[in-house]
Write a protein that holds these residues in place. Structure first.
Motif, PDB file in Angstrom:
ATOM      1  N   ASP A 175       0.823  -1.210   0.000  1.00  0.00           N
ATOM      2  CA  ASP A 175       0.000   0.000   0.000  1.00  0.00           C
ATOM      3  C   ASP A 175       0.856   1.260   0.000  1.00  0.00           C
ATOM      4  OD1 ASP A 175      -2.228  -1.558  -0.019  1.00  0.00           O
ATOM      5  OD2 ASP A 175      -2.593  -1.435   2.147  1.00  0.00           O
ATOM      6  N   PHE A 226       1.883   1.489  -3.904  1.00  0.00           N
ATOM      7  CA  PHE A 226       0.917   1.711  -4.982  1.00  0.00           C
ATOM      8  C   PHE A 226      -0.499   1.440  -4.515  1.00  0.00           C
ATOM      9  CE2 PHE A 226      -1.597   0.126  -8.581  1.00  0.00           C
ATOM     10  CZ  PHE A 226      -1.581   1.257  -9.381  1.00  0.00           C
ATOM     11  N   LYS A 227      -1.413   2.343  -4.893  1.00  0.00           N
ATOM     12  CA  LYS A 227      -2.858   2.154  -4.737  1.00  0.00           C
ATOM     13  C   LYS A 227      -3.515   2.635  -6.032  1.00  0.00           C
ATOM     14  CE  LYS A 227      -3.413   2.532   0.277  1.00  0.00           C
ATOM     15  NZ  LYS A 227      -4.041   3.296   1.377  1.00  0.00           N
ATOM     16  N   PRO A 228      -4.508   1.884  -6.530  1.00  0.00           N
ATOM     17  CA  PRO A 228      -5.119   2.270  -7.815  1.00  0.00           C
ATOM     18  C   PRO A 228      -5.657   3.699  -7.824  1.00  0.00           C
ATOM     19  CG  PRO A 228      -5.782   0.060  -7.187  1.00  0.00           C
ATOM     20  CD  PRO A 228      -5.032   0.620  -6.026  1.00  0.00           C
ATOM     21  N   SER A 229      -6.241   4.147  -6.728  1.00  0.00           N
ATOM     22  CA  SER A 229      -6.833   5.489  -6.696  1.00  0.00           C
ATOM     23  C   SER A 229      -6.093   6.422  -5.750  1.00  0.00           C
ATOM     24  CB  SER A 229      -8.305   5.399  -6.278  1.00  0.00           C
ATOM     25  OG  SER A 229      -8.407   4.796  -4.982  1.00  0.00           O
ATOM     26  N   GLY A 230      -4.865   6.062  -5.393  1.00  0.00           N
ATOM     27  CA  GLY A 230      -4.126   6.860  -4.417  1.00  0.00           C
ATOM     28  C   GLY A 230      -3.268   7.921  -5.066  1.00  0.00           C
ATOM     29  N   LYS A 231      -2.756   8.844  -4.219  1.00  0.00           N
ATOM     30  CA  LYS A 231      -1.876   9.914  -4.683  1.00  0.00           C
ATOM     31  C   LYS A 231      -0.531   9.898  -3.953  1.00  0.00           C
ATOM     32  CE  LYS A 231      -5.559  13.144  -6.088  1.00  0.00           C
ATOM     33  NZ  LYS A 231      -6.133  14.495  -5.916  1.00  0.00           N
ATOM     34  N   LYS A 232      -0.528   9.549  -2.658  1.00  0.00           N
ATOM     35  CA  LYS A 232       0.693   9.615  -1.863  1.00  0.00           C
ATOM     36  C   LYS A 232       1.631   8.426  -2.065  1.00  0.00           C
ATOM     37  CE  LYS A 232      -1.105  12.536   1.827  1.00  0.00           C
ATOM     38  NZ  LYS A 232      -1.323  12.694   3.264  1.00  0.00           N
ATOM     39  N   ASN A 278       2.417   5.942  -7.403  1.00  0.00           N
ATOM     40  CA  ASN A 278       1.438   6.925  -7.855  1.00  0.00           C
ATOM     41  C   ASN A 278       2.093   8.300  -8.084  1.00  0.00           C
ATOM     42  OD1 ASN A 278      -0.102   4.910  -5.928  1.00  0.00           O
ATOM     43  ND2 ASN A 278      -1.546   5.589  -7.474  1.00  0.00           N
ATOM     44  N   GLU A 279       2.952   8.714  -7.123  1.00  0.00           N
ATOM     45  CA  GLU A 279       3.636   9.997  -7.261  1.00  0.00           C
ATOM     46  C   GLU A 279       4.541  10.026  -8.491  1.00  0.00           C
ATOM     47  OE1 GLU A 279       5.701  10.682  -3.663  1.00  0.00           O
ATOM     48  OE2 GLU A 279       3.932  11.355  -2.553  1.00  0.00           O
ATOM     49  N   LEU A 287       4.362   8.194 -11.208  1.00  0.00           N
ATOM     50  CA  LEU A 287       3.561   8.195 -12.440  1.00  0.00           C
ATOM     51  C   LEU A 287       3.065   9.616 -12.773  1.00  0.00           C
ATOM     52  CD1 LEU A 287       1.515   4.898 -12.044  1.00  0.00           C
ATOM     53  CD2 LEU A 287       3.150   5.411 -13.862  1.00  0.00           C
ATOM     54  N   GLN A 288       2.649  10.362 -11.741  1.00  0.00           N
ATOM     55  CA  GLN A 288       2.171  11.740 -11.954  1.00  0.00           C
ATOM     56  C   GLN A 288       3.312  12.644 -12.424  1.00  0.00           C
ATOM     57  OE1 GLN A 288      -1.018  12.747 -11.775  1.00  0.00           O
ATOM     58  NE2 GLN A 288      -0.301  14.728 -12.534  1.00  0.00           N
TER      59      GLN A 288
END
Length: 999
Positions: free
Chosen positions: A171, A174-180, A184-185, A187-188
């Motif tokens: 967790d 990576f989380k499918p709908s996460g930002k932190k 996820n960071e 990828l953004q």
């Protein structure tokens, strides 16, 4: 494995404590700080090693004792009884294991006993306390199921912790709908850089033109800087030349003067060295003359004081003989005492021979075997003979006692046999009593028959009235059914329905039969016939009662009872007689054994007597005394031989000393005819005089050698000085000291010039102008004017350089403007860097994901293969603890966790159960784990106050469940007094600060 005994040498507050006879269900009761935790830690420590100093567990080292450790006596199902001892030693202590079969080992044998279990696995499966229950109290609802599943697989929450840890790590990445999360960071960030890269691509052409212009300007600036640096360097070198010009010219003059002087070959410090040698030569010559005169005088003195060499050569022999004179005097006294003692030995031998009275010579007696083995045989046979005599007396005493007891019991048996009734008298009494029993049975049977007659008469009257009424009704019903069935029969004939025809025919025949039978039964069911039969039996019984004799049955019963008691007493006496006869026969058997042993001992005694040459009549009574006298005789004979040998040695020694002293007195003394002591005195004085001469001659000789050595040294030193003097002249290549001094002055001047040259060279070596450049600068005469011209040129170069720098700054500003929006290459580099970081983070995520998958597959395999058997036993325990309220335990279809089924088939997750029921589920799973999956390891189950939160009913049920576990030993530790009522007193041990008491 079962723990039978615990020995504590020193562990915490427990010192020198012994606990024996531990039961299969053992209770340890004690208040706080009584030593329960210490005792549990000792068991774990002996089995698996003491905690190390770096461990978080307590070591429990005793404060008031140096002993540390203890031992356990256990019973192992495979190896039998064993003792496991562990004491202070290496990190975990030194262990020693001893089996009953004699095998002894260390850690390897202990691992074999405990099945390679380690401490953590043992505590996870076979040892649990309040901590496991408190973990349940502190968990959130969704974590309880995972914890119970982990407890059912490993015995601890480690599986649950591992699964939670892996999920947290995933967790965090990576989380499918996460930002932190990290992935996820990244990828953004990668998407943002991709947008910037597209914008920078459009402005890339303008940016390249500015870079080319800047590169051209940079090359021009580099050329101007080179010219500036070259001119500046020329100015600096010219200024440096002005600084060193005078030193260079002086160095050139010095070098020229040295070349004019040429090379001078003169020794270093030659003048000083030759003057010092001349000062030493004259004193050496005077000393050599003086030493030569003293040597001649000492040689003359040595001739006058020479000692007698022959006497001094024989001095050790003479001194040895003189020193033996007091010994010879003492030996004479010892010889007299030995002769007296020899007479005493002869007297003792005569007395001992008279006591032995054996027809043997001294040599034959000395050859008799009296070694330790023979002595031991004699003592053994003698002691056994004495013991057999004592045994005989004791057996005779026991024989008389047992014989008397047997005769007394036989008398009691005969007396008891006379008191019982003969069979001829007893049989008629039994028959008369049997008649009493027949009378009672006749009376009871007569009463029964009379009751039956009265009952049947009443029943007969009632039935007669009822039968008249029923008979008509029944006959009417049967006739009605007969008509219906006859109609069915006719209908079947007319319609040709054979089934109806058959039914009607069979029904008609059956009703006719019932009608006839009912009439017959009514006719045969006449109860009067039964009443008549009963009345005939009544008359027969009345006749039997009238003919029976009425006797005194009470007296008969008393006589038979008394006779039965006497017969029982007789049986007891006969049994006692049989036992006494057995005892009597045992005594006789012991007599026979004694005779056999006595015969064997007597035969052995005669054999030893024969070997010792002792007659049998003496050996039978006085074997030990005879052996002692033989030993004494042999000892006296040996002492006598030694004494004779000593007397001969003293006589020989005396003669050798007297002859030797007399011989030396005749050789070295002028006076003869003196006695031994006077000759010894004169020889000692003669030796003393010769020694004094020898000492004086040695002193003179040593002094002479010292003078010779000193003379030789002085001559050698003088020769060395002369040699050094000649070497200096030779080194300077001159023939006289005058020429040597002149050459020295010339060498001194050259050395001064060389020093000045070196000083100048030291000054010039720090200048950056080389020698070749110095030659060039020597031809320059107007250096100041040249410096001024070069400085003007430098100023012009600086102006050009400043203009280029301003233009370069303008270009840099334009480039900076473009770079603030993100230059294409930099953004592309950042894009690739972020892409690489994303790949690395994805690799880390895949590692944890793979670990989670492996753990999940392992859990699934465990759920399908091993867990069902454990759950079956846990369901049995859970049903028992809850009185059947919860009967089944199901696994979650996915993941880890349990579903518990109530008796009404309602399913609950673990977090939906009450706190007490959750604890019961936990205990059921832990016990099932130990008794199923680990059933082949029958280790003790150690429980530390794990049920204090249960009410009275639940506590009783859990204790009943523990008592039913017969395969494993239970060690239950508690500080709660109210729990003791559930256990037997002999199974409770009380702990009181260093002591153990059985309640």
């Amino acid at each position: 494995m079962k723990i039978l005994e615990i020995y504590i040498y020193g562990y915490g507050q427990l010192e020198n404590v012994v606990i024996k006879s531990l039961s299969d269900f053992q209770i340890f009761y004690g208040e706080n700080e009584a030593g329960k935790s210490t005792l549990m830690a000792l068991i774990h420590g002996i089995l698996f090693g003491f905690p190390t100093k770096h461990s978080s567990d307590l070591r429990y080292e005793p404060k008031h004792s140096t002993k540390y450790g203890g031992k356990l006596r256990v019973y192992h199902e495979e190896h039998g009884f064993a003792v496991i001892e562990r004491v202070k030693g290496k990190a975990a202590g030194d262990v020693k294991v001893m089996l009953d079969n004699g095998a002894i080992g260390g850690e390897e044998l202990l691992k074999n006993l405990i099945g390679n279990f380690d401490k953590s696995l043992f505590q996870a499966v076979f040892s649990f306390n309040l901590q496991g229950l408190q973990n349940i109290h502190q968990m959130k609802g969704e974590e309880i199921g995972k914890f119970l599943f982990s407890a059912g697989t490993l015995g601890t929450e480690q599986l649950s912790k591992a699964e939670s840890f892996l999920q947290r790590e995933l967790d965090a990445r990576f989380k499918p709908s996460g930002k932190k999360p990290i992935l996820n960071e990244k990828l953004q960030e990668l998407n943002d850089l991709k947008v910037q890269l597209k914008k920078a691509a459009g402005r890339n052409n303008e940016y390249d033109e500015l870079l080319m212009k800047k590169e051209t300007l940079s090359r021009e600036m580099l050329q101007i800087s080179g010219a500036f640096q070259e001119t500046t360097e020329k100015i600096n070198k010219l200024k440096e030349w002005k600084r060193i010009e005078s030193a260079v010219k002086e160095e050139r003059w010095t070098e020229k003067t040295l070349n004019e002087l040429g090379e001078v070959d003169f020794p270093a410090r030659g003048i000083e060295r030759i003057e010092k040698i001349n000062q030493l030569i004259h004193p050496y010559k005077a000393e050599i003359t003086s030493i030569t005169n003293r040597v001649e005088n000492l040689k003359e003195q040595l001739v006058d004081i020479q000692p007698d060499p022959e006497l001094l050569t024989n001095e050790p022999v003479i001194v040895k003989l003189l020193d033996q004179i007091p010994i010879i005097e003492q030996a004479k006294m010892e010889k007299q005492q030995s002769e007296r003692k020899l007479a005493e030995y002869d007297e003792q031998l005569s007395i001992t021979r008279e006591k032995l009275h054996l027809p043997l010579t001294d040599e034959e007696i000395l050859h008799i075997n009296t070694n330790i083995y023979m002595k031991n045989q004699v003592e053994t046979v003698t002691r056994k003979k004495q013991k057999l005599e004592e045994m005989k007396e004791e057996l005779e005493k026991i024989y008389q006692e047992e014989k008397k007891a047997l005769e007394d019991i036989e008398k009691e048996v005969r007396f008891a046999e006379n008191k019982i009734l003969p069979q001829i008298e007893r049989i008629p009494l039994e028959e008369q009593l049997n008649q009493k029993n027949d009378k009672k049975s006749f009376e009871w049977e007569l009463k029964t028959i009379q009751d039956k007659i009265a009952f049947f008469q009443l029943e007969n009257e009632r039935k007669q009235a009822a039968n008249i009424k029923l008979k008509g009704e029944r006959k009417l019903q049967l006739l009605l059914f007969e008509l219906i069935l006859f109609g069915v029969f006719l209908y079947g004939i007319f319609t040709k329905q054979w089934f109806l025809l058959a039914v009607g025919l069979v029904g008609c025949i059956s009703l006719v039969f019932l009608l006839v039978k009912g009439t017959k039964q009514t006719n045969e069911g006449n109860i009067q016939q039964t009443i008549n039969s009963l009345k005939e039996k009544e008359k027969a019984l009345q006749r039997n009662l009238q003919t029976a004799e009425y006797l005194d049955f009470k007296t008969l019963e008393n006589r038979l009872t008394l006779d039965n008691q006497r017969r029982q007493e007789l049986q007891l006496l006969k049994l006692k007689l049989k036992q006494q006869q057995s005892q009597y026969e045992k005594v006789i058997s012991k007599f026979e054994d004694w005779e056999l042993t006595a015969a064997e001992n007597k035969e052995k005694l005669f054999s030893i007597s024969k070997e010792l040459n002792i007659p049998e009549y003496i050996g039978a009574s006085f074997l030990a005394e005879a052996f002692e006298y033989i030993e004494q005789y042999k000892s006296i004979c040996r002492d006598k031989k030694q004494l004779i040998l000593k007397i001969e040695q003293i006589t020989h020694q005396q003669s050798v000393v007297e002859e030797g002293i007399s011989s030396f007195g005749n050789r070295f003394l002028q006076e003869i005819g003196h006695d031994l002591h006077n000759i010894a005195y004169l020889l000692r004085n003669k030796l003393k005089e010769e020694h004094e001469k020898l000492i004086k001659s040695h002193e003179r000789a040593n002094k002479l050698e010292e003078l010779k050595a000193d003379l030789k040294q002085k001559v050698q030193e003088l020769e060395l000085l002369q040699t050094e003097h000649n070497k200096l002249l030779l080194a300077a290549n001159v023939n006289s000291e005058q020429q040597f001094y002149e050459l020295g002055e010339k060498a001194k001047k050259r050395e001064e010039l060389l020093d000045r040259q070196r000083h100048l060279q030291d000054q010039l070596q720090y200048s950056f102008i080389s020698k070749e450049e110095q030659e060039v600068y020597l031809s320059i005469h107007e250096s100041d004017e040249l410096i001024r011209q070069w400085e003007i040129e430098v100023q012009k170069i600086q102006v050009r350089l400043e203009n280029n720098q301003n233009e370069n700054a303008a270009l840099n500003y334009e480039i900076q403007v473009l770079e603030e929006g993100g230059m294409y290459s930099n953004i592309l580099h950042q894009f690739k860097q972020k892409n690489f970081e994303l790949e690395e983070a994805a690799k880390e995520w895949s590692v944890f994901r793979l670990a989670q998958e492996i753990l999940s597959n392992t859990i699934d395999k465990y759920k399908n293969v091993h867990l069902p058997r454990m759950l079956s036993k846990a369901e049995e325990y859970m049903s028992f603890l809850t009185d059947g309220s919860y009967k089944r335990i199901h696994l979650q279809k996915t993941g880890t966790g349990f579903l518990v089924e109530r008796d009404d088939h309602t399913l609950f997750e673990a977090n939906e159960l009450s706190q007490a029921t959750t604890e019961q589920l936990y205990v059921s799973i832990r016990l099932a784990l130990a008794t199923t999956l680990y059933e082949k390891y029958q280790f003790p189950i150690i429980i530390d106050d794990s049920f204090v939160n249960f009410d009275a009913k639940r506590t009783k049920k859990i204790i009943e469940l523990l008592k039913s576990l017969k395969q494993n030993q239970i060690l239950f530790f508690t500080c709660h007094n109210h729990l003791l009522s559930h256990f037997q007193r002999e199974h409770i041990l009380c702990l009181e600060k260093g002591t153990v008491q059985v309640t």
